[in-house]
Design a protein around this motif. Structure first.
Motif, short mmCIF file in Angstrom:
data_model
loop_
_atom_site.label_atom_id
_atom_site.label_comp_id
_atom_site.label_asym_id
_atom_site.label_seq_id
_atom_site.Cartn_x
_atom_site.Cartn_y
_atom_site.Cartn_z
N ASN A 42 -22.52 36.18 -79.38
CA ASN A 42 -22.18 36.21 -80.81
C ASN A 42 -23.44 36.13 -81.67
OD1 ASN A 42 -19.49 36.61 -80.73
ND2 ASN A 42 -18.97 34.43 -80.70
N ASN A 85 -16.15 43.07 -72.46
CA ASN A 85 -14.94 43.73 -72.96
C ASN A 85 -13.69 43.06 -72.37
OD1 ASN A 85 -16.32 47.10 -72.96
ND2 ASN A 85 -16.19 45.61 -74.60
N GLU A 86 -13.74 42.77 -71.07
CA GLU A 86 -12.58 42.17 -70.40
C GLU A 86 -12.23 40.83 -71.02
OE1 GLU A 86 -13.72 42.08 -66.30
OE2 GLU A 86 -13.04 44.14 -65.95
N ARG A 87 -13.24 40.07 -71.42
CA ARG A 87 -13.00 38.76 -72.05
C ARG A 87 -12.82 38.87 -73.56
NH1 ARG A 87 -15.60 38.37 -66.92
NH2 ARG A 87 -14.80 36.48 -65.96
N LYS A 88 -12.82 40.08 -74.05
CA LYS A 88 -12.66 40.37 -75.48
C LYS A 88 -13.74 39.69 -76.34
CE LYS A 88 -7.70 41.38 -75.45
NZ LYS A 88 -7.93 42.41 -74.47
N ILE A 89 -14.94 39.53 -75.76
CA ILE A 89 -16.08 38.97 -76.50
C ILE A 89 -16.65 40.07 -77.39
CG2 ILE A 89 -18.35 37.83 -76.31
CD1 ILE A 89 -16.05 36.31 -75.02
N VAL A 90 -16.63 41.30 -76.85
CA VAL A 90 -17.13 42.44 -77.61
C VAL A 90 -16.03 43.48 -77.63
CG1 VAL A 90 -18.80 44.33 -77.59
CG2 VAL A 90 -19.54 42.04 -76.98
N GLU A 91 -15.62 43.92 -78.84
CA GLU A 91 -14.56 44.93 -78.90
C GLU A 91 -15.04 46.24 -79.51
OE1 GLU A 91 -10.39 43.09 -78.77
OE2 GLU A 91 -11.52 41.73 -80.09
N LYS A 92 -16.10 46.12 -80.34
CA LYS A 92 -16.67 47.33 -80.94
C LYS A 92 -17.25 48.24 -79.84
CE LYS A 92 -20.34 48.22 -84.05
NZ LYS A 92 -21.51 47.72 -84.72
N LYS A 93 -17.30 49.53 -80.08
CA LYS A 93 -17.86 50.46 -79.06
C LYS A 93 -19.39 50.41 -79.09
CE LYS A 93 -14.40 53.24 -77.38
NZ LYS A 93 -13.73 52.01 -76.99
N TYR A 94 -19.99 50.34 -77.89
CA TYR A 94 -21.45 50.39 -77.80
C TYR A 94 -21.85 51.41 -76.75
CZ TYR A 94 -22.03 46.20 -80.61
OH TYR A 94 -22.04 45.31 -81.64
N GLU A 122 -20.43 33.39 -74.52
CA GLU A 122 -19.85 33.85 -75.79
C GLU A 122 -20.70 33.49 -77.02
OE1 GLU A 122 -15.71 32.98 -76.28
OE2 GLU A 122 -15.67 33.96 -78.24
#
Ligand SMILES: NC(=O)c1ccc[n+]([C@@H]2O[C@H](COP(=O)([O-])OP(=O)(O)OC[C@H]3O[C@@H](n4cnc5c(N)ncnc54)[C@H](O)[C@@H]3O)[C@@H](O)[C@H]2O)c1
Ligand SMILES: Nc1ncnc2c1ncn2[C@@H]1O[C@H](COP(=O)(O)OP(=O)(O)OP(=O)(O)O)[C@@H](O)[C@H]1O
Length: 294
Positions: free
Chosen positions: A19, A43-52, A15
Motif C-alpha cells: 500500500n 491479485n488473489e488476496r485482492k491487495i492490488v486490483e488495478k491493472k498493471y 499489504e
C-alpha cells in the motif's frame, strides 16, 4: 520514472508495504511493472486490483527501467540479482524479512525513502559477483552461472569429509580436508563465510575470501585474495558427487570435475539511501552499539 517490483512471498505484513509503495508511486506518476507471480499473489488476496503491466524474466528488464524494488529479505535480493543480471538496473531492497543485511531499507517510513528515490538522493554501491564454469559442463549451472554472495562446495550424502584441491592462477594453494569450501565476494563476507570464521569486507574492497568449512587441517585459515584471481577447484571424496551452491541455488557435481571461479565482467548495482549505509547496517545487525561503554 519506471520501476520493476519484485517479491517472492505474500504474508500479512506485505499489504501495508505494498500500500505504501503503490500509493506513493501512483501519486508521483511512477510507472510500475510487477513480476507476474508476485502480482498474481497480490491479485488473489485482492491487495492490488488495478491493472498493471508485468514481467516474467530477465529478458524483459531493459535499460528503460530506472530501478528494481525488491520486497523481502536477503534471499529475495539474491533472487532479484538473477533477474537484473548484467542490465545495470539498480536494486533497492525493502526489508520485509528478519536480518535484512542486503535489503537495508526498513519497511517503516517507506514514503520517506521513496522520496529519496524520486529526488535521486541516493548512491550506488557496486557489488562484484563470482562466476562458475564447470568441466565437464553442468546444465543447471549454465543457466545462472554467477553468485552475489558466494560459491560453496560441500559434502553430500555422507559425514565423510571431502578433499578440495585449490589452485590460484594455476599455482597450487592447498588441499583442504573439510566439510566444504566457501569462495565469497565482499557482499557475501557477512553471510555463510562469516559463520565459518571469515573476515568482514566492506562492499567496495576488491578481494575474495576463501573460507574452509570445518577444516580438519587445523592450520587452514580464511584467506583473502585479489578479486582478479582465477580460482580452480577439484573435489574428491568417498561419495561420487558433491554439492555446489551459488547463493541459494544448489546442484550436484561429479567428483574430479574442474571448477573455475572468476569475477564476472558485470556488477550488481545496489541502491544506498543516505541514512541506510553499509556501516550503519553492520553496526545495527551485529549489535556493535550495545556495549554499555559506547
Ligand atoms: N551457516 C550459515 O551462516 C549459512 C549456511 C548456508 C547459507 N547461508 C547464507 O544464506 C544465503 C542464502 O540465503 P537464503 O535466503 O537462501 O537462505 P536462508 O533462508 O537459510 O537464510 C540465510 C540467512 O543468511 C542471511 N544472509 C544472506 N546473505 C547475507 C549477506 N550477504 N550478509 C549477511 N547475511 C546474509 C539471510 O538474511 C538469512 O538470515 C547464502 O548465500 C549464504 O550466505 C548461511
Ligand atoms: N513480500 C514479502 N512480504 C512480507 N514478508 C516477506 C516478504 N518477503 C519475505 N518476507 C519475510 O521475510 C522472510 C525471509 O525472506 P527471504 O527469504 O527473502 O530472506 P532471508 O534470506 O530468509 O533473509 P532474512 O533473514 O533477511 O529475512 C520470509 O519468510 C517472510 O517472513
Amino acid at each position: 520514472m519506471k520501476v520493476a517490483i519484485y517479491g517472492q512471498y505474500y504474508q500479512n505484513s506485505t499489504e501495508p508495504i505494498i500500500n505504501d509503495i503503490f500509493v506513493f508511486f501512483n501519486r508521483n506518476n511512477v510507472e510500475m511493472i510487477i513480476e507476474s507471480h508476485f502480482l498474481l499473489m497480490l491479485n488473489e488476496r485482492k491487495i492490488v486490483e488495478k491493472k498493471y503491466k508485468t514481467f516474467t524474466s530477465h529478458t524483459e528488464l531493459d535499460s528503460s527501467f530506472d530501478m528494481l524494488i525488491s520486497i523481502g529479505g536477503d534471499g529475495t535480493i539474491l533472487r532479484a540479482a538473477t533477474l537484473v543480471r548484467d542490465s545495470g538496473i539498480p536494486i533497492l531492497g525493502i526489508n520485509a524479512g528478519r536480518l535484512g543485511f542486503l535489503a537495508s531499507v526498513q519497511k517503516e517510513n517507506i514514503s520517506t525513502f521513496m522520496q529519496f528515490v524520486i529526488d535521486k538522493k541516493y548512491t550506488i554501491s557496486k557489488r562484484a559477483l563470482l562466476s562458475l564454469t564447470c568441466s565437464p559442463p553442468n546444465e543447471s549451472i549454465e543457466e545462472i552461472n554467477f553468485a552475489m554472495n558466494e560459491i560453496t562446495v560441500s559434502r553430500k550424502d555422507t559425514t565423510s569429509m571431502i578433499t578440495i584441491d585449490t589452485y590460484l592462477n594455476d599455482e597450487f594453494l592447498n588441499s583442504y580436508w573439510a566439510d566444504g569450501l566457501i569462495i565469497s565476494t565482499p557482499t557475501g563476507s557477512t553471510g555463510y563465510s562469516l559463520s565459518c570464521g571469515g573476515p568482514i569486507l566492506t562492499p567496495d574492497v576488491k578481494s575474495l575470501v576463501i573460507t574452509p568449512i570445518a577444516p580438519h587441517n587445523l592450520t587452514a585459515r580464511p584467506l583473502v585474495v585479489p578479486d582478479e584471481t582465477e580460482i580452480r577447484l577439484k573435489v574428491s571424496g568417498r561419495e561420487e558427487n558433491y554439492l555446489v551452491s551459488l547463493d541459494s541455488r544448489v546442484t550436484s557435481i561429479k567428483n574430479e570435475s574442474i571448477l573455475i571461479l572468476k569475477k564476472t565482467p558485470f556488477q550488481i548495482y545496489m541502491v544506498e539511501i543516505p541514512e541506510e549505509t553499509f556501516l550503519k547496517t553492520l553496526r545495527n545487525k551485529l549489535l556493535w552499539g550495545e556495549d554499555k561503554r559506547n
